[in-house]
Design a protein around this motif. Structure first.
Motif, short mmCIF file in Angstrom:
data_model
loop_
_atom_site.label_atom_id
_atom_site.label_comp_id
_atom_site.label_asym_id
_atom_site.label_seq_id
_atom_site.Cartn_x
_atom_site.Cartn_y
_atom_site.Cartn_z
N SER A 180 0.83 -1.21 0.00
CA SER A 180 0.00 0.00 0.00
C SER A 180 0.86 1.26 0.00
CB SER A 180 -0.92 0.00 1.23
OG SER A 180 -0.17 0.17 2.42
N ARG A 181 0.25 2.39 -0.22
CA ARG A 181 0.96 3.65 -0.39
C ARG A 181 1.71 4.06 0.88
NH1 ARG A 181 -0.94 8.91 0.52
NH2 ARG A 181 -3.05 8.07 0.79
N LEU A 182 2.98 4.43 0.72
CA LEU A 182 3.74 4.99 1.82
C LEU A 182 3.23 6.39 2.13
CD1 LEU A 182 5.83 2.63 1.57
CD2 LEU A 182 7.58 4.36 2.08
N ARG A 183 2.95 6.64 3.39
CA ARG A 183 2.52 7.98 3.81
C ARG A 183 3.71 8.90 4.04
NH1 ARG A 183 -3.12 7.92 3.05
NH2 ARG A 183 -3.81 5.78 3.43
N SER A 184 4.82 8.31 4.50
CA SER A 184 6.01 9.12 4.75
C SER A 184 7.22 8.20 4.85
CB SER A 184 5.87 9.92 6.07
OG SER A 184 5.79 9.04 7.18
N GLY A 185 8.42 8.79 4.69
CA GLY A 185 9.65 8.06 4.93
C GLY A 185 10.10 7.20 3.77
N HIS A 186 10.95 6.23 4.10
CA HIS A 186 11.51 5.30 3.12
C HIS A 186 11.41 3.87 3.66
CE1 HIS A 186 13.29 9.10 1.73
NE2 HIS A 186 13.34 8.53 0.54
N ARG A 187 11.21 2.94 2.74
CA ARG A 187 11.02 1.53 3.10
C ARG A 187 11.85 0.66 2.16
NH1 ARG A 187 7.66 -2.87 1.49
NH2 ARG A 187 6.42 -3.87 3.14
N HIS A 188 12.60 -0.29 2.73
CA HIS A 188 13.34 -1.28 1.94
C HIS A 188 12.85 -2.68 2.31
CE1 HIS A 188 16.31 2.05 1.48
NE2 HIS A 188 16.53 1.47 0.32
N THR A 189 12.78 -3.52 1.31
CA THR A 189 12.35 -4.90 1.47
C THR A 189 13.22 -5.78 0.59
OG1 THR A 189 10.06 -4.12 1.67
CG2 THR A 189 10.37 -6.48 1.40
N VAL A 190 13.50 -7.00 1.07
CA VAL A 190 14.14 -8.01 0.25
C VAL A 190 13.11 -9.07 -0.11
CG1 VAL A 190 15.68 -10.03 0.40
CG2 VAL A 190 16.55 -7.76 0.93
N GLY A 191 13.09 -9.48 -1.37
CA GLY A 191 12.24 -10.57 -1.80
C GLY A 191 13.07 -11.77 -2.22
N ILE A 192 12.70 -12.94 -1.71
CA ILE A 192 13.40 -14.19 -2.06
C ILE A 192 12.42 -15.06 -2.84
CG2 ILE A 192 14.56 -16.25 -1.20
CD1 ILE A 192 15.46 -14.63 1.20
N ILE A 193 12.69 -15.16 -4.14
CA ILE A 193 11.89 -15.97 -5.04
C ILE A 193 12.72 -17.19 -5.39
CG2 ILE A 193 10.76 -16.02 -7.30
CD1 ILE A 193 10.57 -12.86 -6.91
N PHE A 194 12.14 -18.36 -5.39
CA PHE A 194 12.91 -19.60 -5.47
C PHE A 194 13.13 -20.08 -6.90
CE2 PHE A 194 10.98 -19.54 -1.24
CZ PHE A 194 12.12 -19.65 -0.46
N HIS A 195 12.37 -19.60 -7.87
CA HIS A 195 12.63 -19.93 -9.27
C HIS A 195 13.40 -18.79 -9.91
CE1 HIS A 195 8.52 -18.30 -8.74
NE2 HIS A 195 8.80 -17.54 -9.79
N ASP A 196 14.20 -19.13 -10.93
CA ASP A 196 14.89 -18.10 -11.70
C ASP A 196 14.05 -17.70 -12.90
OD1 ASP A 196 17.01 -17.79 -10.01
OD2 ASP A 196 18.46 -18.89 -11.23
N ALA A 197 14.48 -16.65 -13.60
CA ALA A 197 13.67 -16.03 -14.65
C ALA A 197 14.22 -16.34 -16.03
CB ALA A 197 13.62 -14.52 -14.44
#
Length: 257
Positions: free
Chosen positions: A239-256
């Motif tokens: 959802s929309r960030l109201r303020s600040g900064h956010r970092h996330t790591v995503g781990i997907i198990f299949h390659d592209a």
């Protein structure tokens, strides 16, 4: 785990990340309550994992974002209609903690993935070791690594989507929040929707703290009905960030591809 994932990164920033791993990854993954995680996945299509990584590890991972030499590509979401914000796909070799988490979590999810496919009448079965599944992806031309790091600022959001990338798809993936809600940012909740046949969609908002992870459905899962299991489709977003900064790591198990 592939040889790409176990190789030490060649550049200094990734080496510093290796030194910031605070506890053996296989030990912390093995100590998780996998019975509870499996039950939540069956009931809700997602499961939270409190404090999968430490605040120290979160900060070290987030600090890698400006280092473009660690990544194979950068995506600006607005250019593609994906939302607002941006993300980068890691190149091989992955930072040690990402590669080890990918290899350690995958075998714990294989029983759920295979059971779900049986219930949905899907013939695909997944091997027990991640290296064997990655070999299957690579043999089919899916050669590009998919673990990624996402960055959001005020007003940014991620549209509901599925991370598929090719013919071979592992039906579960993991996201880890690297920032602290209420201090680093406000808003920016992880959101899932579940589209049920002949019914209105169900929404799930997943609260996370810094270092928490969510294991969730990539595309579809079985739900037990009065006449047996039926398939529901899921999408996820932020959802929309109201303020600040956010970092996330995503781990997907299949390659592209």
């Amino acid at each position: 785990m592939t040889s790409h994932e176990t190789a030490l990164p060649a550049i200094a920033s990734a080496q510093r990340m290796d030194q910031c791993v605070d506890q053996r990854v296989d030990q912390r993954v093995g100590a998780l309550d996998w019975r509870r995680i499996e039950q939540d996945l069956d009931q809700y299509g997602c499961a939270t994992v409190p404090q999968l990584i430490t605040p120290h590890e979160c900060d070290a991972l987030a600090a890698l974002y400006p280092r473009d030499d660690l990544y194979r590509s950068r995506i600006v979401m607005a250019r593609h209609g994906f939302g607002r914000g941006e993300y980068k796909y890691f190149a091989y070799p992955l930072p040690r903690i990402i590669g080890e988490l990918r290899g350690a979590i995958y075998p714990r999810l294989v029983p759920v993935a295979n059971r779900w496919n049986r219930a949905m009448g899907i013939d695909v079965r997944y091997p027990q070791q991640h290296a064997d599944f990655i070999r299957r992806c690579h043999d089919a031309g899916q050669l590009r690594p998919t673990p990624l790091i996402l960055q959001y600022g005020e007003g940014d959001y991620n549209c509901l989507h599925q991370d598929l990338y090719g013919e071979h798809v592992f039906p579960l993936q993991v996201a880890i929040l690297l920032s602290e809600p209420g201090r680093d940012f406000t808003g920016g909740e992880f959101v899932m929707t579940e589209q049920r046949p002949r019914m209105q969609s169900r929404a799930e908002v997943v609260p996370l703290a810094k270092g928490d992870a969510v294991v969730f459905t990539v595309n579809s899962r079985p739900v037990q009905g009065t006449r047996g299991p039926y398939r529901v489709n899921l999408r996820h977003g932020v959802s929309r960030l109201r303020s600040g900064h956010r970092h996330t790591v995503g781990i997907i198990f299949h390659d592209a591809a």
